[in-house]
Design a protein around this motif. Sequence first.
Motif, mmCIF file in Angstrom:
data_model
loop_
_atom_site.group_PDB
_atom_site.id
_atom_site.type_symbol
_atom_site.label_atom_id
_atom_site.label_comp_id
_atom_site.label_asym_id
_atom_site.label_seq_id
_atom_site.Cartn_x
_atom_site.Cartn_y
_atom_site.Cartn_z
ATOM 1 N N ARG A 88 15.806 4.893 -14.819
ATOM 2 C CA ARG A 88 15.451 4.684 -16.219
ATOM 3 C C ARG A 88 14.201 3.820 -16.379
ATOM 4 O O ARG A 88 13.470 3.956 -17.339
ATOM 5 C CB ARG A 88 16.626 4.037 -16.981
ATOM 6 N N ILE A 89 14.005 2.866 -15.454
ATOM 7 C CA ILE A 89 12.799 2.039 -15.454
ATOM 8 C C ILE A 89 12.183 2.121 -14.060
ATOM 9 O O ILE A 89 12.852 1.816 -13.069
ATOM 10 C CB ILE A 89 13.094 0.565 -15.793
ATOM 11 N N ALA A 90 10.938 2.538 -13.987
ATOM 12 C CA ALA A 90 10.241 2.638 -12.698
ATOM 13 C C ALA A 90 9.119 1.614 -12.652
ATOM 14 O O ALA A 90 8.590 1.211 -13.694
ATOM 15 C CB ALA A 90 9.679 4.039 -12.501
ATOM 16 N N MET A 91 8.760 1.199 -11.444
ATOM 17 C CA MET A 91 7.696 0.211 -11.275
ATOM 18 C C MET A 91 6.622 0.750 -10.342
ATOM 19 O O MET A 91 6.917 1.424 -9.347
ATOM 20 C CB MET A 91 8.242 -1.107 -10.734
ATOM 21 N N ILE A 92 5.371 0.457 -10.691
ATOM 22 C CA ILE A 92 4.220 0.784 -9.837
ATOM 23 C C ILE A 92 3.521 -0.540 -9.548
ATOM 24 O O ILE A 92 3.087 -1.225 -10.473
ATOM 25 C CB ILE A 92 3.249 1.749 -10.533
ATOM 26 N N PHE A 93 3.399 -0.876 -8.265
ATOM 27 C CA PHE A 93 2.845 -2.172 -7.895
ATOM 28 C C PHE A 93 1.374 -2.055 -7.513
ATOM 29 O O PHE A 93 0.837 -0.959 -7.324
ATOM 30 C CB PHE A 93 3.653 -2.792 -6.753
ATOM 31 N N GLN A 94 0.737 -3.217 -7.360
ATOM 32 C CA GLN A 94 -0.701 -3.285 -7.100
ATOM 33 C C GLN A 94 -1.078 -2.648 -5.772
ATOM 34 O O GLN A 94 -2.051 -1.923 -5.678
ATOM 35 C CB GLN A 94 -1.159 -4.742 -7.136
ATOM 36 N N ASP A 95 -0.293 -2.934 -4.724
ATOM 37 C CA ASP A 95 -0.638 -2.471 -3.377
ATOM 38 C C ASP A 95 0.372 -1.432 -2.915
ATOM 39 O O ASP A 95 1.458 -1.787 -2.446
ATOM 40 C CB ASP A 95 -0.653 -3.649 -2.403
ATOM 41 N N PRO A 96 0.057 -0.145 -3.040
ATOM 42 C CA PRO A 96 1.029 0.879 -2.644
ATOM 43 C C PRO A 96 1.330 0.882 -1.156
ATOM 44 O O PRO A 96 2.396 1.324 -0.751
ATOM 45 C CB PRO A 96 0.355 2.184 -3.082
#
Length: 358
Positions: A88-96
């Motif tokens: 329901r909530i996804a996260m995309i971070f700075q350093d994949p």
Amino acid sequence: MSLLEVTDLKVSFPTADGVVRAVRGMSFGVDRGRTLGIVGESGSGKSVSTQTLMGLTPGATVTGRALFEGRDLLAAGEKELRRIRGARIAMIFQDPLSSLHPLYRVGRQIEEMIKAHEPGTGREQARRRAVEMLGLVGIPRPDRRAGDYPHQFSGGMRQRAMIAMALALNPALIIADEPTTALDATVQAQILDLMRRLQREFGTALIMITHDLGVIADMADDVLVMYGGKPAEHAGRRGLYYGQHHPYTKGLLQSVPGAAGAGTRLRPIPGQPPSLINLPPGCVFHPRCEYVMPRCRTEEPPLMPVPAPAGAAGAAGAAAPEHVSACWLPPEAVGLGDEAERVRRRAAGIEDADGGGR
């Protein structure tokens, strides 16, 4: 009611040097299909606030409320948060590169995420969906590249893979924490275009955390400016860019290359952000503020309404939040124009009523 409604969020960490008050009372809402931009210097509480919502700040003392689809994320147990994270909530971070496991193929990592939230999904079905998502985000020959390891992808392609993973289960909200900082300008533009297109197609709400005011101007519907662990200003995008009120927001905008006109010097904000262990009394920005008044040194201002200047209304106007600012300057001191500057300087006692210097 907003998709996500955060009220008076406070986050602190005990350390050997004292208590770090990382977030000191943060409130905001995000509606379906809209983008909230959160901007501020390093250490202002941007990332900690969103990571806390996802249960990613172990050891922190947390108070407040964060209602997501009617459920309080701050009161949820780890088992319930696991069901929400990714699905329901996804996260995309700075350093994949640090977000992707280096020893597993990219496609397999997307497959595992799908199967973790949809146990009835077979391996072949999960693989087809993983390949489909990689193709959707613009990775060429996705059926072959799904078998590659993260180190075989470029930085931009790794970030595309993270976006594919984030969208695989069609979440209601994506939190993007500095997703383009490590990318060059061309790849950054491609990633932002991709996120805008996919957001339109899926109707996903987005929280974009960044230092880059250009990204905010390009992506956000609403903007929340953080300083010293608290919101300094909150407004619709056009309201903030055309009619900013807080001197910190004004300083951020004037520190952007070209903001003061071609061929002019950058105007950085003097001084350093405050220590979140030993915060100054009164307004936490007053040691760096050129309009500081005696009241600023003793009383911390609450968020107060600011009138919208001419030109601030725009495409997002009707749904934009109320423009509020945590500053003791008069509410008419809005914008970057000469009149707003005169009001600021007069209020601070820098100029007399006739515009002369004292």
